[in-house]
Design an enzyme around this catalytic site. Structure first.
Site, PDB file in Angstrom:
ATOM      1  CG  HIS A   2      -0.146   0.024   2.527  1.00 42.76           C
ATOM      2  ND1 HIS A   2       0.432   1.163   3.047  1.00 42.76           N
ATOM      3  CD2 HIS A   2       0.148  -0.962   3.399  1.00 42.76           C
ATOM      4  CE1 HIS A   2       1.048   0.894   4.180  1.00 42.76           C
ATOM      5  NE2 HIS A   2       0.893  -0.408   4.420  1.00 42.76           N
ATOM      6  CD  GLU A  11       2.281  -5.357   8.009  1.00 43.13           C
ATOM      7  OE1 GLU A  11       2.412  -6.580   7.773  1.00 43.13           O
ATOM      8  OE2 GLU A  11       3.070  -4.487   7.576  1.00 43.13           O
TER       9      GLU A  11
END
Length: 208
Positions: A14, A98
């Site tokens: 990202h 994550e």
């Protein structure tokens, strides 16, 4: 290195968030992209389109996967906006979230290193693979969920997720040493092409 047969896939971390810029432990917190991160995501879309055209790959033939956290979701949406053809729906998969840093999330890398003697990137050894912050995960936990994800990854793919995920993928797919990937800073604004047990990074000219 994993015995799982991974198909070819393109991976993007990202774009930048304010916590990335401040070097805070971010983990599973849902922190949005900042303006620089949005520009990185836009640039990645154009880069991905170029790479697929160069390889003669139809983007509609790929499966598209992303972490459901908003910074990955927005990155994926912005990347897909570069394409002018219908694309398959995105599979937002919890297994791509994550690594959780538990009670370290929100605190500065330097602060934690100083106060708690927890090694930051660049200072870790292979033992950190099994380090579990309070209420958090180990990198080995992330590897287990990525191996589970790989079992369902039956087609060449596009994946948008996180830096910790990218570290683990380098170990699982490329066979990179744990100590190396734990101290590697996964870049933003690039596309990683994982293929045949290797990884190649592609970067566009910076516009951010």
């Amino acid at each position: 290195m994993s015995l799982v047969q991974w198909p070819d896939f393109y991976f993007a971390r990202h774009g930048e968030t304010d916590w990335n810029a401040e070097r805070r432990y971010q983990g599973s917190r849902d922190i949005p992209l900042n303006e620089r991160g949005r520009k990185q995501a836009d640039s990645n879309g154009h880069l991905l389109k170029f790479l697929l055209e160069e390889e003669g790959v139809d983007p509609a033939s790929l499966t598209w996967h992303a972490s459901p956290l908003s910074r990955a979701r927005e990155t994926m949406e912005r990347m897909r906006a570069a394409f002018d053809v219908p694309l398959p729906e995105v599979n937002y998969d919890q297994r791509l979230v994550e690594i959780s840093f538990g009670n370290l999330e929100g605190r500065l890398h330097a602060e934690i290193s100083r106060e708690m003697a927890v090694a930051a990137p660049g200072e870790r050894d292979a033992h950190y693979w099994h380090f579990r912050p309070e209420q958090g995960e180990t990198y080995d936990d992330v590897a287990e969920r990525l191996l589970d994800f790989a079992e369902s990854l039956t087609h060449n793919a596009i994946i948008v997720a996180h830096g910790g995920v990218m570290r683990v993928l380098r170990h699982l797919v490329e066979g990179a040493d744990r100590a190396e990937v734990l101290n590697w800073e996964p870049p933003q604004g690039v596309i990683a092409h994982f293929t045949q047990g290797g990884m190649r990074l592609h970067a566009a000219k910076k516009t951010w």
